[in-house]
Design a protein around this motif. Structure first.
Motif, short mmCIF file in Angstrom:
data_model
loop_
_atom_site.label_atom_id
_atom_site.label_comp_id
_atom_site.label_asym_id
_atom_site.label_seq_id
_atom_site.Cartn_x
_atom_site.Cartn_y
_atom_site.Cartn_z
N TYR A 132 0.84 -1.19 0.00
CA TYR A 132 0.00 0.00 0.00
C TYR A 132 0.88 1.25 0.00
O TYR A 132 1.98 1.26 0.55
CB TYR A 132 -0.91 0.01 1.22
CG TYR A 132 -1.93 -1.10 1.23
CD1 TYR A 132 -3.19 -0.93 0.64
CD2 TYR A 132 -1.64 -2.33 1.82
CE1 TYR A 132 -4.12 -1.95 0.66
CE2 TYR A 132 -2.57 -3.35 1.82
CZ TYR A 132 -3.80 -3.15 1.24
OH TYR A 132 -4.72 -4.17 1.25
N ILE A 134 0.51 5.69 0.30
CA ILE A 134 -0.33 6.87 0.54
C ILE A 134 0.27 8.05 -0.22
O ILE A 134 1.44 8.40 -0.01
CB ILE A 134 -0.41 7.20 2.03
CG1 ILE A 134 -1.04 6.02 2.80
CG2 ILE A 134 -1.22 8.47 2.27
CD1 ILE A 134 -1.01 6.17 4.30
N LYS A 138 -4.62 9.98 -0.62
CA LYS A 138 -5.35 8.78 -1.02
C LYS A 138 -4.49 7.55 -0.73
O LYS A 138 -3.27 7.65 -0.61
CB LYS A 138 -5.71 8.83 -2.51
CG LYS A 138 -6.65 9.95 -2.90
CD LYS A 138 -6.93 9.93 -4.39
CE LYS A 138 -7.87 11.06 -4.80
NZ LYS A 138 -8.15 11.07 -6.26
N VAL A 139 -5.15 6.39 -0.64
CA VAL A 139 -4.45 5.12 -0.44
C VAL A 139 -4.48 4.33 -1.74
O VAL A 139 -5.53 4.20 -2.37
CB VAL A 139 -5.10 4.29 0.70
CG1 VAL A 139 -4.37 2.96 0.88
CG2 VAL A 139 -5.11 5.08 2.00
N TYR A 145 -6.20 2.74 -6.84
CA TYR A 145 -6.79 3.56 -5.79
C TYR A 145 -7.76 2.74 -4.95
O TYR A 145 -8.67 2.09 -5.48
CB TYR A 145 -7.49 4.75 -6.43
CG TYR A 145 -8.30 5.62 -5.50
CD1 TYR A 145 -7.85 5.93 -4.22
CD2 TYR A 145 -9.53 6.14 -5.90
CE1 TYR A 145 -8.58 6.74 -3.36
CE2 TYR A 145 -10.28 6.95 -5.05
CZ TYR A 145 -9.80 7.24 -3.80
OH TYR A 145 -10.54 8.04 -2.95
N TRP A 151 -6.86 7.66 4.25
CA TRP A 151 -5.42 7.84 4.20
C TRP A 151 -4.85 8.33 5.53
O TRP A 151 -3.71 8.01 5.89
CB TRP A 151 -5.05 8.85 3.10
CG TRP A 151 -5.49 10.26 3.40
CD1 TRP A 151 -6.68 10.83 3.09
CD2 TRP A 151 -4.73 11.25 4.09
NE1 TRP A 151 -6.73 12.13 3.54
CE2 TRP A 151 -5.54 12.41 4.15
CE3 TRP A 151 -3.45 11.29 4.66
CZ2 TRP A 151 -5.10 13.59 4.77
CZ3 TRP A 151 -3.02 12.46 5.26
CH2 TRP A 151 -3.84 13.61 5.32
N ASP A 164 -7.55 0.86 8.17
CA ASP A 164 -7.66 2.17 8.80
C ASP A 164 -8.51 1.99 10.06
O ASP A 164 -8.74 0.87 10.49
CB ASP A 164 -8.25 3.21 7.83
CG ASP A 164 -9.62 2.82 7.29
OD1 ASP A 164 -10.36 2.06 7.97
OD2 ASP A 164 -9.98 3.26 6.19
#
Length: 214
Positions: A132, A134, A138-139, A145, A151, A164
């Motif tokens: 992943y 950031i 955004k992640v 995406y 994020w 998260d």
């Protein structure tokens, strides 16, 4: 292996999945193994739910729906294999690199034999290549995406898992039944929360999170 022609691409675009009356259809034919509640039409003849991936309405074998992505020219991939027209054409792990699936590169890749179903899921290797990221608030997972991810408090847990404060993800896909606060990653693709044990992002039936430590 053969490379798809323009005719192949046109034909797959004309055929799509349809959800009606709590059922999934492809080209007007009912697909009994597809779950209408979480089914996604991925285009180019591909579709998936949380349990299976389909090509032209048929279940694809040796594929992980959580990591499955559709590329160009009827190609697709999951964390281990490259597919064309619903069939395995290469093994990403044997290549030991991420593959950019444009037409010329994919056509040049050698076909790798599949030895057994037991060799399919080895996320320790694949997850070392995929992570992943950031950026721009955004992640992203493997450049894709992750729309449901926050994020500001996202954590990459390794082996394809991330979370998260609200959600847990595997290979960039939301895990519907996972509890974020109690979720922890173990070894060999296993993880657990207060309610379930998971393997490769799916609930591992018959295993208790209290006693399971992998």
């Amino acid at each position: 292996m053969y490379c798809s022609s323009g005719t192949d691409r046109v034909s797959t675009r004309m055929l799509s999945y349809e959800m009606r009356n709590f059922k999934v259809y492809f080209a007007g034919q009912h697909i009994p193994d597809a779950r209408w509640s979480d089914f996604i039409d991925l285009g180019q003849g591909y579709g998936k739910d949380s349990n299976h991936v389909f090509f032209m309405g048929q279940i694809m074998e040796n594929v992980n729906p959580f990591s499955f992505q559709v590329m160009d020219n009827s190609y697709a991939k999951d964390h281990q294999y490259v597919f064309q027209h619903g069939r395995i054409v290469a093994n990403l792990q044997s290549q030991n690199t991420q593959v950019s699936l444009n037409r010329s590169e994919a056509c040049a890749m050698p076909i790798q034999p599949v030895t057994s179903m037991n060799s399919m899921y080895t996320p320790d290797v694949a997850s070392n290549m995929l992570s992943y990221e950031i950026k721009d608030f955004k992640v992203f997972f493997n450049t894709q995406y992750v729309t449901d991810a926050r994020w500001i408090d996202f954590t990459d847990l390794g082996q394809g898992y991330g979370k998260d404060s609200r959600h847990v993800f595997y290979m960039g896909q939301l895990m519907q039944n996972a509890h974020s606060f109690s979720f922890e990653v173990l070894k060999k693709g296993y993880a657990k929360d207060k309610n379930f044990v998971f393997h490769n992002g799916r609930i591992a039936e018959g295993l208790s999170p209290i006693a399971f430590n992998n």
